[in-house]
Design a protein around this motif. Sequence first.
Motif, PDB file in Angstrom:
ATOM      1  N   PHE A 169      22.537  -6.035 -20.757  1.00 18.94           N
ATOM      2  CA  PHE A 169      21.628  -4.918 -20.521  1.00 18.94           C
ATOM      3  C   PHE A 169      20.207  -5.222 -21.001  1.00 18.94           C
ATOM      4  O   PHE A 169      19.292  -4.455 -20.735  1.00 18.94           O
ATOM      5  CB  PHE A 169      22.134  -3.656 -21.253  1.00 18.94           C
ATOM      6  CG  PHE A 169      23.335  -3.028 -20.612  1.00 18.94           C
ATOM      7  CD1 PHE A 169      23.216  -1.869 -19.868  1.00 18.94           C
ATOM      8  CD2 PHE A 169      24.591  -3.582 -20.769  1.00 18.94           C
ATOM      9  CE1 PHE A 169      24.317  -1.278 -19.286  1.00 18.94           C
ATOM     10  CE2 PHE A 169      25.703  -3.007 -20.199  1.00 18.94           C
ATOM     11  CZ  PHE A 169      25.573  -1.849 -19.440  1.00 18.94           C
TER      12      PHE A 169
ATOM     13  N   TYR B 120      20.589  -7.185 -16.278  1.00 18.87           N
ATOM     14  CA  TYR B 120      21.066  -5.825 -16.021  1.00 18.87           C
ATOM     15  C   TYR B 120      21.383  -5.630 -14.538  1.00 18.87           C
ATOM     16  O   TYR B 120      22.362  -4.960 -14.201  1.00 18.87           O
ATOM     17  CB  TYR B 120      20.068  -4.765 -16.487  1.00 18.87           C
ATOM     18  CG  TYR B 120      20.580  -3.384 -16.173  1.00 18.87           C
ATOM     19  CD1 TYR B 120      21.793  -2.931 -16.711  1.00 18.87           C
ATOM     20  CD2 TYR B 120      19.909  -2.544 -15.297  1.00 18.87           C
ATOM     21  CE1 TYR B 120      22.298  -1.682 -16.395  1.00 18.87           C
ATOM     22  CE2 TYR B 120      20.405  -1.296 -14.977  1.00 18.87           C
ATOM     23  CZ  TYR B 120      21.597  -0.870 -15.529  1.00 18.87           C
ATOM     24  OH  TYR B 120      22.106   0.373 -15.205  1.00 18.87           O
TER      25      TYR B 120
ATOM     26  N   HIS C 170      24.921  -4.315 -13.474  1.00 17.04           N
ATOM     27  CA  HIS C 170      24.982  -3.118 -12.635  1.00 17.04           C
ATOM     28  C   HIS C 170      25.871  -3.362 -11.417  1.00 17.04           C
ATOM     29  O   HIS C 170      26.732  -2.550 -11.091  1.00 17.04           O
ATOM     30  CB  HIS C 170      23.563  -2.713 -12.217  1.00 17.04           C
ATOM     31  CG  HIS C 170      23.490  -1.442 -11.456  1.00 17.04           C
ATOM     32  ND1 HIS C 170      23.662  -1.382 -10.096  1.00 17.04           N
ATOM     33  CD2 HIS C 170      23.270  -0.170 -11.883  1.00 17.04           C
ATOM     34  CE1 HIS C 170      23.549  -0.133  -9.705  1.00 17.04           C
ATOM     35  NE2 HIS C 170      23.304   0.622 -10.769  1.00 17.04           N
ATOM     36  N   ARG C 171      25.657  -4.506 -10.755  1.00 17.17           N
ATOM     37  CA  ARG C 171      26.483  -4.845  -9.585  1.00 17.17           C
ATOM     38  C   ARG C 171      27.952  -5.020  -9.983  1.00 17.17           C
ATOM     39  O   ARG C 171      28.852  -4.543  -9.293  1.00 17.17           O
ATOM     40  CB  ARG C 171      25.969  -6.119  -8.913  1.00 17.17           C
ATOM     41  CG  ARG C 171      24.744  -5.905  -8.053  1.00 17.17           C
ATOM     42  CD  ARG C 171      24.456  -7.101  -7.137  1.00 17.17           C
ATOM     43  NE  ARG C 171      24.248  -8.361  -7.834  1.00 17.17           N
ATOM     44  CZ  ARG C 171      23.081  -8.756  -8.358  1.00 17.17           C
ATOM     45  NH1 ARG C 171      22.022  -7.969  -8.268  1.00 17.17           N
ATOM     46  NH2 ARG C 171      22.974  -9.917  -8.949  1.00 17.17           N
TER      47      ARG C 171
ATOM     48  N   SER D  68      29.537  -1.631 -10.833  1.00 17.08           N
ATOM     49  CA  SER D  68      29.760  -0.874  -9.596  1.00 17.08           C
ATOM     50  C   SER D  68      30.958  -1.420  -8.836  1.00 17.08           C
ATOM     51  O   SER D  68      31.803  -0.661  -8.360  1.00 17.08           O
ATOM     52  CB  SER D  68      28.517  -0.915  -8.705  1.00 17.08           C
ATOM     53  OG  SER D  68      27.529  -0.064  -9.228  1.00 17.08           O
TER      54      SER D  68
ATOM     55  N   MET E 296      28.207   2.843  -9.854  1.00 16.88           N
ATOM     56  CA  MET E 296      27.016   3.201 -10.612  1.00 16.88           C
ATOM     57  C   MET E 296      25.990   3.800  -9.658  1.00 16.88           C
ATOM     58  O   MET E 296      25.968   3.477  -8.471  1.00 16.88           O
ATOM     59  CB  MET E 296      26.433   1.946 -11.272  1.00 16.88           C
ATOM     60  CG  MET E 296      27.345   1.276 -12.276  1.00 16.88           C
ATOM     61  SD  MET E 296      27.591   2.250 -13.744  1.00 16.88           S
ATOM     62  CE  MET E 296      25.986   2.079 -14.492  1.00 16.88           C
TER      63      MET E 296
ATOM     64  N   LEU F 117      20.229   1.537  -8.439  1.00 16.23           N
ATOM     65  CA  LEU F 117      19.363   0.949  -9.456  1.00 16.23           C
ATOM     66  C   LEU F 117      17.911   1.370  -9.224  1.00 16.23           C
ATOM     67  O   LEU F 117      17.402   1.264  -8.115  1.00 16.23           O
ATOM     68  CB  LEU F 117      19.491  -0.575  -9.381  1.00 16.23           C
ATOM     69  CG  LEU F 117      19.006  -1.392 -10.557  1.00 16.23           C
ATOM     70  CD1 LEU F 117      19.732  -1.006 -11.842  1.00 16.23           C
ATOM     71  CD2 LEU F 117      19.241  -2.866 -10.284  1.00 16.23           C
TER      72      LEU F 117
ATOM     73  N   GLN G 187      15.769   3.454 -14.658  1.00 18.17           N
ATOM     74  CA  GLN G 187      17.121   3.182 -15.164  1.00 18.17           C
ATOM     75  C   GLN G 187      17.162   1.788 -15.789  1.00 18.17           C
ATOM     76  O   GLN G 187      17.731   1.603 -16.868  1.00 18.17           O
ATOM     77  CB  GLN G 187      18.130   3.285 -14.021  1.00 18.17           C
ATOM     78  CG  GLN G 187      19.562   3.000 -14.442  1.00 18.17           C
ATOM     79  CD  GLN G 187      20.466   2.815 -13.246  1.00 18.17           C
ATOM     80  OE1 GLN G 187      20.266   1.897 -12.443  1.00 18.17           O
ATOM     81  NE2 GLN G 187      21.438   3.696 -13.115  1.00 18.17           N
ATOM     82  N   THR G 188      16.530   0.838 -15.140  1.00 22.26           N
ATOM     83  CA  THR G 188      16.486  -0.524 -15.671  1.00 22.26           C
ATOM     84  C   THR G 188      15.737  -0.559 -16.997  1.00 22.26           C
ATOM     85  O   THR G 188      16.185  -1.204 -17.953  1.00 22.26           O
ATOM     86  CB  THR G 188      15.832  -1.479 -14.652  1.00 22.26           C
ATOM     87  OG1 THR G 188      16.621  -1.473 -13.450  1.00 22.26           O
ATOM     88  CG2 THR G 188      15.749  -2.893 -15.180  1.00 22.26           C
TER      89      THR G 188
ATOM     90  N   ALA H 245      17.989   0.924 -19.673  1.00 17.70           N
ATOM     91  CA  ALA H 245      19.079  -0.016 -19.958  1.00 17.70           C
ATOM     92  C   ALA H 245      18.567  -1.189 -20.790  1.00 17.70           C
ATOM     93  O   ALA H 245      19.227  -1.616 -21.748  1.00 17.70           O
ATOM     94  CB  ALA H 245      19.690  -0.519 -18.650  1.00 17.70           C
TER      95      ALA H 245
END
Length: 145
Positions: free
Chosen positions: A26, A32, A36-37, A40, A51, A54, A58-59, A62
């Motif tokens: 993160f 990240y 995230h991928r 998800s 999730m 993106l 959010q990034t 994180a």
Amino acid sequence: MSPAAPAYLRLVRTSGWYDLVVTAGFATPWTYALVHRLLSAAGDAAGLGTMPALTPMQTLYANLMGSVVVVWSALRVLRPLPQHGLLDGVARALFSLWMAYTLVHGGPAVLWPFLVVETAFGVAQLLPWAWAARATAGRKSVRHP
């Protein structure tokens, strides 16, 4: 178990390693995006939902969280102290509260496994402090004639 016991300090170090492994991805925008991928895809495969899309904000959040937790984790891995376990337990109670809040408000069910681990580590790190406080209070309440 006393907060000063070697077993408690091993617990503090173990929770630091867990956090380091789980949150290192993160800490940067590039890692990240990959995490995230993966989250998800894992959530979709397990039927727990994916999730949210993106976004730059959010990034950012994180990355901020990941950076702070990586540093906090390194401290607990390299120099675990009883007070680190107490503070980490409090932080885990807060993290658990916010994960539960998110789940109640429609957040992805992929959070459930993380909530379980956060809660377990939080309880394990806070209970010895509660027991120690209770024992201290009990000793203080005993009056000698």
